[in-house]
Design an enzyme around this catalytic site. Sequence first.
Site, PDB file in Angstrom:
ATOM      1  N   VAL A 152      27.966 -17.866  -0.750  1.00 14.95           N
ATOM      2  CA  VAL A 152      28.955 -16.832  -0.445  1.00 14.95           C
ATOM      3  C   VAL A 152      30.283 -17.154  -1.118  1.00 14.95           C
ATOM      4  CG1 VAL A 152      30.169 -15.601   1.378  1.00 14.95           C
ATOM      5  CG2 VAL A 152      27.817 -16.366   1.753  1.00 14.95           C
ATOM      6  N   TYR A 153      30.713 -18.392  -0.993  1.00 16.61           N
ATOM      7  CA  TYR A 153      31.968 -18.811  -1.618  1.00 16.61           C
ATOM      8  C   TYR A 153      31.881 -18.679  -3.137  1.00 16.61           C
ATOM      9  CZ  TYR A 153      35.747 -21.916  -3.127  1.00 16.61           C
ATOM     10  OH  TYR A 153      36.860 -22.438  -3.733  1.00 16.61           O
ATOM     11  N   ALA A 154      30.783 -19.157  -3.720  1.00 13.33           N
ATOM     12  CA  ALA A 154      30.628 -19.090  -5.169  1.00 13.33           C
ATOM     13  C   ALA A 154      30.646 -17.642  -5.651  1.00 13.33           C
ATOM     14  CB  ALA A 154      29.324 -19.783  -5.598  1.00 13.33           C
ATOM     15  N   SER A 156      32.207 -15.158  -4.310  1.00 12.77           N
ATOM     16  CA  SER A 156      33.585 -14.651  -4.260  1.00 12.77           C
ATOM     17  C   SER A 156      34.385 -15.120  -5.463  1.00 12.77           C
ATOM     18  CB  SER A 156      34.271 -15.090  -2.953  1.00 12.77           C
ATOM     19  OG  SER A 156      34.653 -16.461  -2.978  1.00 12.77           O
TER      20      SER A 156
END
Length: 242
Positions: A152-154, A156
């Site tokens: 999820v972070y990647a 974004s």
Amino acid sequence: MTQKLQGQVAVVTGAASGIGLASAEAMLAAGARVVLVDRDQRALAALCERLGPDALPLVIDLLDARQCASLLPGVLELAGRLDILHANAGSYIGGDLVDADPDAIDRMLNLNINVVMKNVRAVLPHMIERGSGDIIVTSSLAAHYPTPWEPVYAASKWAIDCFVQTTRRQVFKHGLRVGSISPGPVVTGLLADWPADKLRQARESGSLLEAAEVAEVVLFMLTRPRGMTIRDVVMLPTQFDL
């Protein structure tokens, strides 16, 4: 340090800690007045008292749409102009996607993508009218590598990296420079969400960056001749192994 930013006004979001604080300190040392933006009023007050009169606190919860829209008016009220935006505020979710909380996903995507886009959009008319300005966004090594422990972070950061590069192509004709800084793992509070074994290995191997090291690169980007844009810097610890 040479006062290479003397007379300039910068705003740094997420400035109460980590990379944001280190960036603000570096720009202050280079002669800029810096508006520190964060939702933590107490932390900002203490920091600005320590950092001196050129450090100006602006308390904003960027996840509140109305407060987010007040960024540029607040900066202009405090400092009268804006030369540099470091859009740094962000959050982190790591681990398996199946275990992620949907509300936490919404919050992180809003802060890491939507807020950055809105902050950049807000300052563009002011900078375009003045014919000069610098925008730097804190991205991540995760924007350049499909990191399996943080999907999820990647995602974004991949999105915001595309936003930075496309926006740069729209506004360079106005004398504006837009770039991103993509560090590998940095010793900040965001690492609290790392898998325990991954964090332990990183600490033991010395494969973490310090926030001040990232700030040095931000300052390098800002102090190049106006005819040069450092579009994107990927920096990682020498001992870090993808």
